[in-house]
Design a protein around this motif. Sequence first.
Motif, PDB file in Angstrom:
ATOM      1  N   GLN A   1     -15.933 -26.259-103.379  1.00 46.28           N
ATOM      2  CA  GLN A   1     -17.331 -25.964-103.042  1.00 46.28           C
ATOM      3  C   GLN A   1     -18.276 -26.951-103.714  1.00 46.28           C
ATOM      4  O   GLN A   1     -19.241 -27.412-103.103  1.00 46.28           O
ATOM      5  CB  GLN A   1     -17.686 -24.530-103.461  1.00 46.28           C
ATOM      6  CG  GLN A   1     -17.128 -23.452-102.546  1.00 46.28           C
ATOM      7  CD  GLN A   1     -17.479 -22.065-103.046  1.00 46.28           C
ATOM      8  OE1 GLN A   1     -17.209 -21.716-104.187  1.00 46.28           O
ATOM      9  NE2 GLN A   1     -18.084 -21.257-102.184  1.00 46.28           N
ATOM     10  N   LEU A   2     -17.989 -27.287-104.960  1.00 45.91           N
ATOM     11  CA  LEU A   2     -18.822 -28.253-105.672  1.00 45.91           C
ATOM     12  C   LEU A   2     -18.768 -29.619-105.005  1.00 45.91           C
ATOM     13  O   LEU A   2     -19.792 -30.303-104.858  1.00 45.91           O
ATOM     14  CB  LEU A   2     -18.359 -28.354-107.128  1.00 45.91           C
ATOM     15  CG  LEU A   2     -19.146 -29.334-108.016  1.00 45.91           C
ATOM     16  CD1 LEU A   2     -20.618 -28.958-108.075  1.00 45.91           C
ATOM     17  CD2 LEU A   2     -18.547 -29.375-109.425  1.00 45.91           C
TER      18      LEU A   2
ATOM     19  N   PHE B   1     -21.735 -30.062 -94.512  1.00 47.01           N
ATOM     20  CA  PHE B   1     -21.175 -29.798 -95.839  1.00 47.01           C
ATOM     21  C   PHE B   1     -21.825 -28.578 -96.498  1.00 47.01           C
ATOM     22  O   PHE B   1     -21.173 -27.850 -97.250  1.00 47.01           O
ATOM     23  CB  PHE B   1     -21.315 -31.033 -96.735  1.00 47.01           C
ATOM     24  CG  PHE B   1     -20.330 -32.128 -96.404  1.00 47.01           C
ATOM     25  CD1 PHE B   1     -18.961 -31.881 -96.444  1.00 47.01           C
ATOM     26  CD2 PHE B   1     -20.758 -33.394 -96.041  1.00 47.01           C
ATOM     27  CE1 PHE B   1     -18.042 -32.876 -96.132  1.00 47.01           C
ATOM     28  CE2 PHE B   1     -19.851 -34.396 -95.723  1.00 47.01           C
ATOM     29  CZ  PHE B   1     -18.495 -34.132 -95.770  1.00 47.01           C
TER      30      PHE B   1
ATOM     31  N   MET C   1     -18.497 -21.279-108.520  1.00 48.36           N
ATOM     32  CA  MET C   1     -18.027 -22.069-107.386  1.00 48.36           C
ATOM     33  C   MET C   1     -16.645 -22.627-107.667  1.00 48.36           C
ATOM     34  O   MET C   1     -16.296 -22.893-108.831  1.00 48.36           O
ATOM     35  CB  MET C   1     -18.988 -23.229-107.108  1.00 48.36           C
ATOM     36  CG  MET C   1     -20.398 -22.835-106.774  1.00 48.36           C
ATOM     37  SD  MET C   1     -21.407 -24.293-106.401  1.00 48.36           S
ATOM     38  CE  MET C   1     -21.437 -25.106-108.002  1.00 48.36           C
TER      39      MET C   1
ATOM     40  N   TYR D   1     -18.180 -30.202-101.837  1.00 42.14           N
ATOM     41  CA  TYR D   1     -18.947 -30.112-100.595  1.00 42.14           C
ATOM     42  C   TYR D   1     -20.447 -30.258-100.864  1.00 42.14           C
ATOM     43  O   TYR D   1     -21.164 -30.935-100.115  1.00 42.14           O
ATOM     44  CB  TYR D   1     -18.679 -28.781 -99.893  1.00 42.14           C
ATOM     45  CG  TYR D   1     -17.346 -28.707 -99.170  1.00 42.14           C
ATOM     46  CD1 TYR D   1     -16.829 -29.821 -98.508  1.00 42.14           C
ATOM     47  CD2 TYR D   1     -16.622 -27.523 -99.121  1.00 42.14           C
ATOM     48  CE1 TYR D   1     -15.615 -29.757 -97.840  1.00 42.14           C
ATOM     49  CE2 TYR D   1     -15.410 -27.440 -98.448  1.00 42.14           C
ATOM     50  CZ  TYR D   1     -14.909 -28.556 -97.809  1.00 42.14           C
ATOM     51  OH  TYR D   1     -13.705 -28.478 -97.142  1.00 42.14           O
ATOM     52  N   LEU D   2     -20.935 -29.619-101.925  1.00 45.34           N
ATOM     53  CA  LEU D   2     -22.365 -29.689-102.235  1.00 45.34           C
ATOM     54  C   LEU D   2     -22.759 -31.086-102.704  1.00 45.34           C
ATOM     55  O   LEU D   2     -23.854 -31.569-102.385  1.00 45.34           O
ATOM     56  CB  LEU D   2     -22.736 -28.649-103.296  1.00 45.34           C
ATOM     57  CG  LEU D   2     -22.755 -27.194-102.819  1.00 45.34           C
ATOM     58  CD1 LEU D   2     -23.112 -26.256-103.951  1.00 45.34           C
ATOM     59  CD2 LEU D   2     -23.746 -27.015-101.663  1.00 45.34           C
TER      60      LEU D   2
ATOM     61  N   LYS E   1     -27.508 -23.874-103.453  1.00 52.04           N
ATOM     62  CA  LYS E   1     -27.168 -25.033-102.624  1.00 52.04           C
ATOM     63  C   LYS E   1     -28.265 -26.091-102.720  1.00 52.04           C
ATOM     64  O   LYS E   1     -27.983 -27.292-102.820  1.00 52.04           O
ATOM     65  CB  LYS E   1     -26.985 -24.601-101.169  1.00 52.04           C
ATOM     66  CG  LYS E   1     -25.774 -23.710-100.923  1.00 52.04           C
ATOM     67  CD  LYS E   1     -25.692 -23.316 -99.454  1.00 52.04           C
ATOM     68  CE  LYS E   1     -24.494 -22.423 -99.182  1.00 52.04           C
ATOM     69  NZ  LYS E   1     -24.388 -22.036 -97.759  1.00 52.04           N
TER      70      LYS E   1
ATOM     71  N   ARG F   1     -27.948 -29.960-104.118  1.00 49.37           N
ATOM     72  CA  ARG F   1     -28.316 -31.010-103.172  1.00 49.37           C
ATOM     73  C   ARG F   1     -29.357 -31.936-103.800  1.00 49.37           C
ATOM     74  O   ARG F   1     -29.291 -33.157-103.700  1.00 49.37           O
ATOM     75  CB  ARG F   1     -28.858 -30.379-101.888  1.00 49.37           C
ATOM     76  CG  ARG F   1     -29.421 -31.413-100.874  1.00 49.37           C
ATOM     77  CD  ARG F   1     -30.933 -31.352-100.895  1.00 49.37           C
ATOM     78  NE  ARG F   1     -31.514 -32.158 -99.831  1.00 49.37           N
ATOM     79  CZ  ARG F   1     -32.207 -33.264-100.039  1.00 49.37           C
ATOM     80  NH1 ARG F   1     -32.360 -33.736-101.254  1.00 49.37           N
ATOM     81  NH2 ARG F   1     -32.752 -33.928 -99.043  1.00 49.37           N
TER      82      ARG F   1
ATOM     83  N   SER G   1     -19.705 -25.274 -97.724  1.00 49.74           N
ATOM     84  CA  SER G   1     -19.723 -24.822 -99.119  1.00 49.74           C
ATOM     85  C   SER G   1     -19.639 -23.305 -99.253  1.00 49.74           C
ATOM     86  O   SER G   1     -19.474 -22.783-100.356  1.00 49.74           O
ATOM     87  CB  SER G   1     -20.973 -25.340 -99.838  1.00 49.74           C
ATOM     88  OG  SER G   1     -22.150 -24.764 -99.297  1.00 49.74           O
TER      89      SER G   1
END
Length: 264
Positions: free
Chosen positions: A184-185, A2, A180, A187-188, A14, A18, A6
């Motif tokens: 993308q958000l 992931f 983002m 995925y993070l 990132k 996370r 992203s």
Amino acid sequence: MFVRLSGDLPAIQKSFFRNIVALVFSVAVLLKEHKKITVPKSAVKYLFLRAFFGTVGIVCNFYAIGKLVLADASILNKMSPFFAILGSLLILKEKISPKKAIIVLAAFIGCLFVIKPTFRNAELIPSLIGLLGGFGAGIAYTMVRKLGQEKVEGSFIVFFFSAFSCILCLPFLIFEYERMSGLQLIYLILAGTFACIGQLGITKAYICAPAREISVYDYTQVIFAAVLGFFVFGDIPDWLSVLGYILIIGAGVAMFFYNKKRAD
């Protein structure tokens, strides 16, 4: 996986997202446990060292994931158990036998096959940064082991690390923030969710048992990374990298059986 999905975002950004997810998870766990948290004065420095080196490990690993074949980035991060052994020697004053030293050397030789250190190798710098991530993670796990000996709760270790990492990353995030997309958000957030599950599990494992008994199971991540990298990104490692995987994983398995034999 992931983190890679992203996209081309700064590694610090990132890492922040996370860890903010991990922070929420760890706070929820602490509230659910209703335990009184006590940290001996002698353990405070180890908490900060665990948090600092853990943050270095994550940022470097995320940078490498964005630049390398997923399995290569994963195997370089999986040098962490060997750095943990060296950390145990230097910090915890645990002795290393000649056989164990040979196994560690074999792992580092395997690491060279993955990195392929020539100035013509465009992936040299990302590979070295990935290896630095493994070093950070290894020292962080050494600190986790020490904190376990100091009777510090695993859930609090994860909470402190997540909070420290977010605070450390925040100034860089402010100056280097990139907008983002919603995807993308997501995925993070997913990266943080799965990382948190793994973090809670491995922290508990390192507290409950010596690194020599559990580190071999951590190598399954390389298998998962290779499979996901192939099917999701079409990654195909070259033969030198595969040889490196065999040497490093083989060293990990050899270390496991060596320690088990000694324990028996």
